[in-house]
Each structure stands twice: as structure tokens, then as C-alpha cells.
Design a protein around this motif. Structure first.
Motif, PDB file in Angstrom:
ATOM      1  N   ASP A   1      67.268  30.793   2.107  1.00 11.58           N
ATOM      2  CA  ASP A   1      66.023  31.312   1.559  1.00 11.58           C
ATOM      3  C   ASP A   1      65.195  31.985   2.653  1.00 11.58           C
ATOM      4  OD1 ASP A   1      66.772  30.148  -0.848  1.00 11.58           O
ATOM      5  OD2 ASP A   1      65.847  28.246  -0.320  1.00 11.58           O
ATOM      6  N   LEU A   2      65.239  31.435   3.877  1.00 12.70           N
ATOM      7  CA  LEU A   2      64.509  32.043   4.983  1.00 12.70           C
ATOM      8  C   LEU A   2      65.026  33.446   5.257  1.00 12.70           C
ATOM      9  CD1 LEU A   2      62.547  31.986   7.348  1.00 12.70           C
ATOM     10  CD2 LEU A   2      64.314  30.824   8.693  1.00 12.70           C
ATOM     11  N   VAL A   3      66.351  33.621   5.213  1.00  9.07           N
ATOM     12  CA  VAL A   3      66.926  34.946   5.428  1.00  9.07           C
ATOM     13  C   VAL A   3      66.480  35.905   4.330  1.00  9.07           C
ATOM     14  CG1 VAL A   3      69.055  36.257   5.630  1.00  9.07           C
ATOM     15  CG2 VAL A   3      68.907  33.974   6.626  1.00  9.07           C
ATOM     16  N   ALA A   4      66.479  35.419   3.080  1.00 10.29           N
ATOM     17  CA  ALA A   4      66.042  36.265   1.972  1.00 10.29           C
ATOM     18  C   ALA A   4      64.578  36.664   2.136  1.00 10.29           C
ATOM     19  CB  ALA A   4      66.261  35.536   0.651  1.00 10.29           C
ATOM     20  N   ILE A   5      63.744  35.725   2.606  1.00  5.77           N
ATOM     21  CA  ILE A   5      62.324  36.017   2.815  1.00  5.77           C
ATOM     22  C   ILE A   5      62.148  37.055   3.919  1.00  5.77           C
ATOM     23  CG2 ILE A   5      60.149  35.015   3.619  1.00  5.77           C
ATOM     24  CD1 ILE A   5      60.986  32.415   2.209  1.00  5.77           C
ATOM     25  N   LEU A   6      62.896  36.896   5.024  1.00  4.59           N
ATOM     26  CA  LEU A   6      62.800  37.851   6.124  1.00  4.59           C
ATOM     27  C   LEU A   6      63.274  39.234   5.698  1.00  4.59           C
ATOM     28  CD1 LEU A   6      64.079  35.598   9.047  1.00  4.59           C
ATOM     29  CD2 LEU A   6      61.731  36.325   8.640  1.00  4.59           C
ATOM     30  N   GLU A   7      64.350  39.271   4.891  1.00 12.02           N
ATOM     31  CA  GLU A   7      64.821  40.561   4.382  1.00 12.02           C
ATOM     32  C   GLU A   7      63.758  41.234   3.530  1.00 12.02           C
ATOM     33  OE1 GLU A   7      67.404  42.410   4.736  1.00 12.02           O
ATOM     34  OE2 GLU A   7      69.113  41.239   5.421  1.00 12.02           O
ATOM     35  N   ALA A   8      63.099  40.439   2.678  1.00  9.64           N
ATOM     36  CA  ALA A   8      62.056  41.004   1.826  1.00  9.64           C
ATOM     37  C   ALA A   8      60.866  41.493   2.650  1.00  9.64           C
ATOM     38  CB  ALA A   8      61.610  39.958   0.800  1.00  9.64           C
ATOM     39  N   LEU A   9      60.490  40.738   3.683  1.00  9.22           N
ATOM     40  CA  LEU A   9      59.385  41.151   4.539  1.00  9.22           C
ATOM     41  C   LEU A   9      59.712  42.438   5.283  1.00  9.22           C
ATOM     42  CD1 LEU A   9      58.280  37.697   5.995  1.00  9.22           C
ATOM     43  CD2 LEU A   9      57.008  39.102   4.366  1.00  9.22           C
ATOM     44  N   ARG A  10      60.959  42.562   5.735  1.00  7.17           N
ATOM     45  CA  ARG A  10      61.343  43.789   6.425  1.00  7.17           C
ATOM     46  C   ARG A  10      61.312  44.980   5.462  1.00  7.17           C
ATOM     47  NH1 ARG A  10      67.338  44.977   8.634  1.00  7.17           N
ATOM     48  NH2 ARG A  10      67.684  44.800   6.395  1.00  7.17           N
ATOM     49  N   SER A  11      61.787  44.771   4.231  1.00  6.57           N
ATOM     50  CA  SER A  11      61.778  45.861   3.254  1.00  6.57           C
ATOM     51  C   SER A  11      60.352  46.300   2.931  1.00  6.57           C
ATOM     52  CB  SER A  11      62.504  45.430   1.982  1.00  6.57           C
ATOM     53  OG  SER A  11      63.850  45.085   2.258  1.00  6.57           O
ATOM     54  N   ALA A  12      59.420  45.338   2.953  1.00  8.37           N
ATOM     55  CA  ALA A  12      58.030  45.654   2.658  1.00  8.37           C
ATOM     56  C   ALA A  12      57.290  46.196   3.878  1.00  8.37           C
ATOM     57  CB  ALA A  12      57.314  44.418   2.117  1.00  8.37           C
TER      58      ALA A  12
ATOM     59  N   GLY B   1      60.616  41.394  32.310  1.00  4.90           N
ATOM     60  CA  GLY B   1      59.915  41.673  31.064  1.00  4.90           C
ATOM     61  C   GLY B   1      60.497  40.876  29.912  1.00  4.90           C
ATOM     62  N   GLU B   2      59.628  40.507  28.983  1.00  4.58           N
ATOM     63  CA  GLU B   2      60.078  39.727  27.844  1.00  4.58           C
ATOM     64  C   GLU B   2      60.848  40.600  26.862  1.00  4.58           C
ATOM     65  OE1 GLU B   2      56.716  37.823  26.185  1.00  4.58           O
ATOM     66  OE2 GLU B   2      56.409  36.493  27.894  1.00  4.58           O
ATOM     67  N   ALA B   3      61.856  40.010  26.240  1.00  2.00           N
ATOM     68  CA  ALA B   3      62.714  40.748  25.313  1.00  2.00           C
ATOM     69  C   ALA B   3      61.942  41.135  24.066  1.00  2.00           C
ATOM     70  CB  ALA B   3      63.923  39.896  24.938  1.00  2.00           C
ATOM     71  N   PRO B   4      62.315  42.234  23.412  1.00  2.00           N
ATOM     72  CA  PRO B   4      61.642  42.624  22.169  1.00  2.00           C
ATOM     73  C   PRO B   4      61.876  41.608  21.063  1.00  2.00           C
ATOM     74  CG  PRO B   4      63.570  44.000  22.579  1.00  2.00           C
ATOM     75  CD  PRO B   4      63.354  43.192  23.805  1.00  2.00           C
ATOM     76  N   ALA B   5      60.986  41.618  20.082  1.00  2.76           N
ATOM     77  CA  ALA B   5      61.079  40.662  18.976  1.00  2.76           C
ATOM     78  C   ALA B   5      62.331  40.943  18.150  1.00  2.76           C
ATOM     79  CB  ALA B   5      59.833  40.755  18.104  1.00  2.76           C
ATOM     80  N   LYS B   6      63.122  39.899  17.932  1.00  6.09           N
ATOM     81  CA  LYS B   6      64.361  40.037  17.171  1.00  6.09           C
ATOM     82  C   LYS B   6      64.601  38.793  16.329  1.00  6.09           C
ATOM     83  CE  LYS B   6      66.952  43.113  20.270  1.00  6.09           C
ATOM     84  NZ  LYS B   6      68.207  43.283  21.052  1.00  6.09           N
ATOM     85  N   VAL B   7      65.255  39.007  15.201  1.00  7.10           N
ATOM     86  CA  VAL B   7      65.769  37.928  14.362  1.00  7.10           C
ATOM     87  C   VAL B   7      67.259  38.176  14.208  1.00  7.10           C
ATOM     88  CG1 VAL B   7      65.691  36.759  12.149  1.00  7.10           C
ATOM     89  CG2 VAL B   7      63.588  37.673  13.141  1.00  7.10           C
TER      90      VAL B   7
END
Length: 369
Positions: A348-359, A252-258
């Protein structure tokens, strides 16, 4: 002049690693699972390394160990004599005893200094019993050390050290004296334990075994264990296990992770990362503080004193905001392309991902290590 970047907190680099969405490759059962009970056991021992070039211990417990060893060899040291031999070091000896290891076979051992010895180079380990967690002796180690480190010191106190000279290794340095019993040949079942628990993979393993041998030979008990009916005869069980572990399974494929590693500057994003509809704006805000002190000179005959008066110039610069939209179900490739188009840095990519997760728009687990 002090300069502050307010748009990000963690400065990391992005490793350009993206996984394409391709079908899972088939893997052998032996590569993704192990048979329960077939495992190695750790051994440890305490011994002495001799033959050092005045780089050994200078403490008392090493001298006490030497005295006890000589007593066991029939040499009695008169009381009151302090054995200060700098060519001896007290060490710990560790080894891994593989499954099914038989008496007479040899295994590698690692040797590490316990005292204040500066180097084990050129030393030889005296016969050292290695014990398991149950206190029984399972192997005996002895031999010349292979040390990958080097230490040299001059008369003026200057010192150069390469790698770690206080630890070494003895290839095939221990002889197995006792076999560890295993439950491989006992019972009517084999238990396959997955290295990475996953319900889909466990079900796939049980399914491929049943389709190969028919009936209900195997059944998945949970996300990590698959129970397989096996022959009682040990020889037949070995042959059956050999056939089982060479079956090809599509895990099985692994769950989505960053995963973000702030120490090495690495960002790894799995191929199943998805983003819900969201609009993102990105910009840099920089604050520049320049210190330009001036000298205050009092008038003549005024009785005042010359003083330095601080003067600060504060400038705020904000780059033009850059907005981009993530459509429903946007993939990893589209995320990376969008960030690259606006010239955003990895931080900046990390900051964007953090913001997307918070939203609540990031459909993946964000792990910062």
C-alpha cells in the motif's frame, strides 16, 4: 473460490530502514575518489585442467587442444587417433592485474569450464599465459584448483549438486611477467575521480585541498573530476598523494530517492524525501467469486439427460476508507507513521507513493528495480 485484491499490483515487504536527518559524516578522500590512471586490468587465458576423476570433457575441441599441447612438448600423436581422455577439461582463466603490480608478484585466478565437464574438483591447471586487451602476455597461471562445489551421481541416475563444481579458484595462482605502465608519475597534475559524481562533493574536495595547502592547488573540473597540481619528482608525488587521500571531506548529500525492489520485497527511502500538501484515502476492495454448481435432473420418461448447471456467487467487500493528510514538507518519518497508523501494508505504501508522484506531490525520484 477465487479471491482478487484490487488495491495493489506489486506485493512486496517494507524493510524498516529510515535514515535520520543528521549532518554528513566526514570521509577520507581515498574512500570517495580514486587517482586517474591507477586502476586494475583484466586478463584472460585458455588452458587445460588435468587430473580429474573421469569428470572432464567429452568433446573434440578439448582433444584437439591436448594434441596441440603435446606437439609443443615434443610428443607427436599419430593422425587418426582420437584422444578421449575424461580426466581433462578445457577452461577459461581470468584474473585482475592490480595497478603497479611488478614482475614476480603473484595474483589470484578464477578458472571456469568451457566444455561439458561436470566437475573440476581435484584438477590442476597447466601453465596458461594470461593476456590483456592488447594481446600481450602479462601473467602466467598454473596450480591446483580450489573448488567449492560438489557433484555426486548414483547408478540409478539420481544426482546431487552443491554449489558450482565446474568453476574454481587458484589463490596466488598466476605470476606477473610484465608491468603495466601508468601515467601516475607523468604530467604536472593529478586527477581525482569521484566514485559518485556530485558537484557539491567535487567542490568540497577542491576546497579542503586549497585550504590545507593554500593557493589554488586544486580545482573542480566537473561533477566527477578534481585536478590537483602535483610535484614532478616521483617520490615527492607519492608523498603528496598520500597526504591528499587522507584529508577528511564532508561529501554532498545524495538526492532524494525512493527505491523499490519488487524481487526481494525491499523499500528504501532516503531522508530527504518530501511531500507537498496532499490528502490520501486508502481502502481495500475485495471481489469473492464462489462456484456452487447444481445438478439438473429431468422428469421421468421425458427423454432428457442429467446435466450440471454452473452457478456463481459474486460478492464485493470494501473496507472503510481511511484518509490522512500530508502537510507541506512532510518528512520520511511522518510518512511512515501516517501509513502505519492506518494499518497499510508495504504494498500500500508503494501504491501511495506512486499516486503522489503522479499527482506531482512527491519531491523525490521513485525507482523500481
Amino acid at each position: 473460490m477465487a479471491r482478487f485484491a484490487l488495491h495493489s499490483v506489486i506485493k512486496i515487504g517494507l524493510l524498516g530502514l529510515a535514515f535520520s536527518q543528521s549532518p554528513a559524516m566526514a570521509e577520507r578522500v581515498k574512500d570517495i575518489a580514486s587517482v586517474a590512471g591507477v586502476r586494475s586490468n583484466q586478463l584472460i587465458g585458455y588452458g587445460l585442467v588435468v587430473g580429474l576423476n573421469r569428470t572432464g570433457d567429452k568433446n573434440r575441441f578439448t582433444s584437439q587442444t591436448l594434441r596441440n599441447m603435446l606437439l609443443q612438448l615434443g610428443v607427436t600423436v599419430p593422425p587418426g587417433i582420437d584422444l578421449k581422455s575424461k580426466n581433462i577439461a578445457a577452461v577459461s582463466v581470468q584474473a585482475d592485474l592490480p595497478a603497479f603490480a611488478k614482475p614476480g608478484q603473484t595474483i589470484d585466478v578464477n578458472v571456469s569450464s568451457l566444455g561439458d565437464a561436470t566437475s573440476l574438483r581435484g584438477g590442476s591447471l597447466l601453465m596458461t599465459p594470461l593476456r590483456g586487451a592488447d594481446g600481450q602476455i602479462y601473467a602466467v597461471a598454473q596450480g591446483n584448483l580450489v573448488v567449492g562445489g560438489l557433484s555426486a551421481q548414483g547408478l540409478d541416475g539420481s544426482k546431487v549438486t552443491v554449489n558450482v563444481p565446474s568453476a574454481g579458484r587458484i589463490p596466488n595462482g598466476a605470476t606477473v611477467e610484465r608491468e603495466v605502465p601508468t601515467g601516475f608519475a607523468q604530467g604536472s597534475h593529478l586527477m581525482l575521480n569521484l566514485h559518485t559524481p556530485d558537484f557539491t562533493t567535487a567542490n568540497q574536495v577542491a576546497d579542503i585541498i586549497n585550504r590545507t595547502y593554500g593557493g589554488s592547488v586544486a580545482r573542480a573540473l566537473d561533477a566527477a573530476s578534481v585536478q590537483v597540481s602535483a610535484p614532478h619528482d616521483p617520490a615527492q608525488r607519492v608523498s603528496f598523494t598520500s597526504l591528499i587521500e587522507n584529508l577528511d571531506v564532508s561529501p554532498g548529500e545524495a538526492p532524494a530517492k525512493v527505491i523499490v525492489n519488487s524481487r526481494t520485497g525491499t523499500v528504501v527511502i532516503s531522508s530527504h524525501v518530501r511531500v507537498q500538501p496532499a490528502a490520501v484515502t486508502h481502502g481495500n476492495l475485495s471481489v469473492t467469486i464462489s462456484e456452487k454448481p447444481i445438478v439438473s435432473q429431468p422428469p421421468a420418461l421425458s427423454g432428457g439427460s442429467t446435466a450440471i448447471v454452473p452457478r456463481s456467487d459474486v460478492t464485493v467487500n470494501e473496507e472503510a476508507n481511511r484518509m490522512f493528510v500530508f502537510n507541506p514538507g512532510v518528512s520520511l518519518d511522518e510518512i511512515v507513521q501516517a501509513v502505519n497508523r492506518v494499518g497499510a501494508a508495504p504494498s500500500d505504501l508503494v501504491a501511495i507513493l506512486e499516486a503522489l508522484r503522479s499527482a506531482g506531490a512527491l519531491r523525490a525520484e521513485l525507482i523500481v528495480i
